[in-house]
Write a protein that holds these residues in place. Sequence first.
Motif, PDB file in Angstrom:
ATOM      1  N   UNK A   1     -53.763 -14.445  -3.903  1.00 25.87           N
ATOM      2  CA  UNK A   1     -54.639 -14.611  -2.750  1.00 25.87           C
ATOM      3  C   UNK A   1     -56.087 -14.245  -3.088  1.00 25.87           C
ATOM      4  N   UNK A   2     -56.279 -13.168  -3.802  1.00 27.04           N
ATOM      5  CA  UNK A   2     -57.643 -12.759  -4.159  1.00 27.04           C
ATOM      6  C   UNK A   2     -58.324 -13.807  -5.047  1.00 27.04           C
ATOM      7  N   UNK A   3     -57.580 -14.349  -5.994  1.00 25.89           N
ATOM      8  CA  UNK A   3     -58.157 -15.341  -6.901  1.00 25.89           C
ATOM      9  C   UNK A   3     -58.392 -16.673  -6.197  1.00 25.89           C
ATOM     10  N   UNK A   4     -57.538 -17.013  -5.237  1.00 28.28           N
ATOM     11  CA  UNK A   4     -57.762 -18.232  -4.451  1.00 28.28           C
ATOM     12  C   UNK A   4     -59.065 -18.121  -3.664  1.00 28.28           C
ATOM     13  N   UNK A   5     -59.303 -16.963  -3.069  1.00 24.78           N
ATOM     14  CA  UNK A   5     -60.523 -16.757  -2.308  1.00 24.78           C
ATOM     15  C   UNK A   5     -61.746 -16.743  -3.220  1.00 24.78           C
ATOM     16  N   UNK A   6     -61.616 -16.172  -4.406  1.00 30.03           N
ATOM     17  CA  UNK A   6     -62.758 -16.092  -5.317  1.00 30.03           C
ATOM     18  C   UNK A   6     -63.092 -17.457  -5.921  1.00 30.03           C
ATOM     19  N   UNK A   7     -62.101 -18.113  -6.525  1.00 28.07           N
ATOM     20  CA  UNK A   7     -62.370 -19.372  -7.226  1.00 28.07           C
ATOM     21  C   UNK A   7     -62.550 -20.562  -6.273  1.00 28.07           C
ATOM     22  N   UNK A   8     -62.011 -20.462  -5.055  1.00 28.10           N
ATOM     23  CA  UNK A   8     -62.015 -21.598  -4.121  1.00 28.10           C
ATOM     24  C   UNK A   8     -61.274 -22.783  -4.728  1.00 28.10           C
ATOM     25  N   UNK A   9     -60.270 -22.495  -5.517  1.00 29.22           N
ATOM     26  CA  UNK A   9     -59.504 -23.565  -6.158  1.00 29.22           C
ATOM     27  C   UNK A   9     -58.334 -23.963  -5.273  1.00 29.22           C
TER      28      UNK A   9
ATOM     29  N   UNK B   1     -54.410 -30.851 -11.433  1.00 36.55           N
ATOM     30  CA  UNK B   1     -55.286 -30.883 -10.261  1.00 36.55           C
ATOM     31  C   UNK B   1     -55.392 -32.297  -9.701  1.00 36.55           C
ATOM     32  N   UNK B   2     -55.751 -32.359  -8.440  1.00 40.58           N
ATOM     33  CA  UNK B   2     -55.723 -33.596  -7.669  1.00 40.58           C
ATOM     34  C   UNK B   2     -56.622 -34.682  -8.268  1.00 40.58           C
ATOM     35  N   UNK B   3     -57.866 -34.330  -8.574  1.00 35.44           N
ATOM     36  CA  UNK B   3     -58.810 -35.311  -9.096  1.00 35.44           C
ATOM     37  C   UNK B   3     -58.419 -35.787 -10.483  1.00 35.44           C
ATOM     38  N   UNK B   4     -57.848 -34.887 -11.264  1.00 35.05           N
ATOM     39  CA  UNK B   4     -57.512 -35.210 -12.645  1.00 35.05           C
ATOM     40  C   UNK B   4     -56.470 -36.299 -12.788  1.00 35.05           C
ATOM     41  N   UNK B   5     -55.612 -36.472 -11.782  1.00 38.17           N
ATOM     42  CA  UNK B   5     -54.600 -37.524 -11.858  1.00 38.17           C
ATOM     43  C   UNK B   5     -55.241 -38.904 -11.833  1.00 38.17           C
ATOM     44  N   UNK B   6     -56.488 -38.977 -11.334  1.00 35.41           N
ATOM     45  CA  UNK B   6     -57.212 -40.249 -11.304  1.00 35.41           C
ATOM     46  C   UNK B   6     -58.188 -40.369 -12.466  1.00 35.41           C
TER      47      UNK B   6
ATOM     48  N   UNK C   1     -53.726 -22.736  -9.655  1.00 37.20           N
ATOM     49  CA  UNK C   1     -53.272 -21.420 -10.113  1.00 37.20           C
ATOM     50  C   UNK C   1     -51.762 -21.385 -10.282  1.00 37.20           C
ATOM     51  N   UNK C   2     -51.049 -22.077  -9.406  1.00 39.69           N
ATOM     52  CA  UNK C   2     -49.584 -22.076  -9.471  1.00 39.69           C
ATOM     53  C   UNK C   2     -49.090 -22.624 -10.809  1.00 39.69           C
ATOM     54  N   UNK C   3     -49.785 -23.613 -11.348  1.00 38.46           N
ATOM     55  CA  UNK C   3     -49.364 -24.252 -12.594  1.00 38.46           C
ATOM     56  C   UNK C   3     -50.099 -23.716 -13.822  1.00 38.46           C
ATOM     57  N   UNK C   4     -50.975 -22.739 -13.626  1.00 38.36           N
ATOM     58  CA  UNK C   4     -51.794 -22.232 -14.732  1.00 38.36           C
ATOM     59  C   UNK C   4     -50.955 -21.479 -15.760  1.00 38.36           C
ATOM     60  N   UNK C   5     -51.254 -21.738 -17.028  1.00 42.12           N
ATOM     61  CA  UNK C   5     -50.632 -21.025 -18.146  1.00 42.12           C
ATOM     62  C   UNK C   5     -51.647 -20.059 -18.754  1.00 42.12           C
ATOM     63  N   UNK C   6     -51.139 -19.061 -19.454  1.00 38.34           N
ATOM     64  CA  UNK C   6     -52.036 -18.072 -20.066  1.00 38.34           C
ATOM     65  C   UNK C   6     -53.034 -18.742 -20.999  1.00 38.34           C
TER      66      UNK C   6
ATOM     67  N   UNK D   1     -73.604 -27.916  -7.466  1.00 36.24           N
ATOM     68  CA  UNK D   1     -72.909 -26.809  -8.122  1.00 36.24           C
ATOM     69  C   UNK D   1     -71.707 -26.371  -7.275  1.00 36.24           C
ATOM     70  N   UNK D   2     -71.907 -26.290  -5.958  1.00 39.11           N
ATOM     71  CA  UNK D   2     -70.818 -25.882  -5.061  1.00 39.11           C
ATOM     72  C   UNK D   2     -69.645 -26.858  -5.144  1.00 39.11           C
ATOM     73  N   UNK D   3     -69.945 -28.151  -5.230  1.00 42.30           N
ATOM     74  CA  UNK D   3     -68.881 -29.146  -5.345  1.00 42.30           C
ATOM     75  C   UNK D   3     -68.163 -29.035  -6.689  1.00 42.30           C
ATOM     76  N   UNK D   4     -68.891 -28.746  -7.747  1.00 36.53           N
ATOM     77  CA  UNK D   4     -68.270 -28.544  -9.062  1.00 36.53           C
ATOM     78  C   UNK D   4     -67.368 -27.320  -9.050  1.00 36.53           C
ATOM     79  N   UNK D   5     -67.759 -26.279  -8.329  1.00 34.63           N
ATOM     80  CA  UNK D   5     -66.937 -25.075  -8.230  1.00 34.63           C
ATOM     81  C   UNK D   5     -65.609 -25.376  -7.554  1.00 34.63           C
ATOM     82  N   UNK D   6     -65.622 -26.292  -6.591  1.00 30.58           N
ATOM     83  CA  UNK D   6     -64.384 -26.686  -5.920  1.00 30.58           C
ATOM     84  C   UNK D   6     -63.516 -27.600  -6.777  1.00 30.58           C
ATOM     85  N   UNK D   7     -64.112 -28.189  -7.822  1.00 27.97           N
ATOM     86  CA  UNK D   7     -63.356 -29.135  -8.643  1.00 27.97           C
ATOM     87  C   UNK D   7     -63.414 -30.543  -8.105  1.00 27.97           C
ATOM     88  N   UNK D   8     -64.386 -30.814  -7.216  1.00 33.26           N
ATOM     89  CA  UNK D   8     -64.542 -32.152  -6.674  1.00 33.26           C
ATOM     90  C   UNK D   8     -65.282 -33.045  -7.666  1.00 33.26           C
ATOM     91  N   UNK D   9     -64.938 -34.341  -7.661  1.00 34.25           N
ATOM     92  CA  UNK D   9     -65.706 -35.308  -8.431  1.00 34.25           C
ATOM     93  C   UNK D   9     -67.031 -35.540  -7.713  1.00 34.25           C
TER      94      UNK D   9
END
Length: 409
Positions: free
Chosen positions: A230-238, A265-270, A243-248, A356-364
């Motif tokens: 939860x803390x990392x979701x709030x910080x990264x805004x991802x 991630x959603x955008x990456x599938x396209x 995070x669920x699928x993230x590997x070390x 920059x804010x959109x890049x932080x979200x991972x948006x195209x």
Amino acid sequence: MAISDSYLKSCLNKEREKVVEKSDRDGLWVRVSVKGAVTFFYRYRYLGKQDKMTIGSYPQLGLKDAREEVEKWAAVLARGDNPKIKRDLERGKIKNQFTFEELFREWFGVVCIQKESSPLILRSFELHVFPKVGKYPAGELTLHNWLMLLDRLSKAYSEITKRVISNTKQCYSWAVKRQILTVNPLSELTGRDFGIKKGMGKRVLDRKEIAMVWMAIDDSRLMERNKLLLKLLLFFACRLSELRLAREGDFDFVDGIWTVPAENHKTGRQTGQPILRPIIPEIVPLLKQAMEIAPGEFVFSGKKDEPMQEGNHLSITANLRQFMLKAYQENVPHFTVHDLRRTARTNFSELADPIVAEKMLGHALPGVLGVYDKYQYMDEMREAYGRWWARLMSIIEPDILEFTPRSAG
């Protein structure tokens, strides 16, 4: 001469040398075996040929009931159908009758499994629907049955309620098209019937709510993995899945970069491109703590070789709200993990350039920017994340001064 109850009782369980058959009326006959078993059957002619069908055994089926059964099948015969075939078809329907869970899983495996969100859909039904109505025949569940379930669900989980309505309607519609069922009881039902408005989510946590949620994360009995999540979701805004699928191996602490593979991630599938996010020093302890807890390469999983199951997060925010109400006497309005992402993005608008804010979200990036601008904005994102962390700490610990952007001019 008609059969009587006294005759049947006198024959029951009495051994004899040969089988005896005796007629009653309207085609009803009784058969007494050499062991004294008494069975009713119906004799009739169909398309000129004699046929018969077993009605039932005495005394489980009484004489009066046997006569009524014969009347029923005689009416079938009068309509031009073979009673025995009609009876066998009806038995086949009963035998093949699906419970709602069986029907849903059948539909899910054929149709819904193709959806990107299929694991989340199945998890919602496993948690909220199957325990309530899953064991009942799908065709016998009425609109009233569904309303009772959905009324309760909508009071706590608006998004899940919409998901359940939508997918249950699709499941029933599929069953009707396949002639498994004849009616879709939810055909006219929508989220609006439960006060749920359609459209984009608007929930953004204010400063007081952010502070209470962060404090509740620390004070509650949530699993340590979920607290860090939860803390990392709030910080990264991802997105949760990132995070669920993230590997070390996705986290490079030397260069300070988190790489989200395209398939995660959603955008990456396209686009086929990964998301690159900076790791600031302040967030490193949270990530390393999560890795120490994880039994395998997946950072947020309780299993060695599998990622965290999609849907495991569904009750976390509800549990936090209950904890805050009990521990702090604060009734925080309903929010989801996706609302944490929206909350962070709203704050990014004050702390960073919109691109920059959109890049932080991972948006195209939109339009021409997305085609020609291949710059990663890594330094700009790193500075913005530093500002966001400073703001979070000033919200959680008021003695810490928040970074204040310099005013224009």
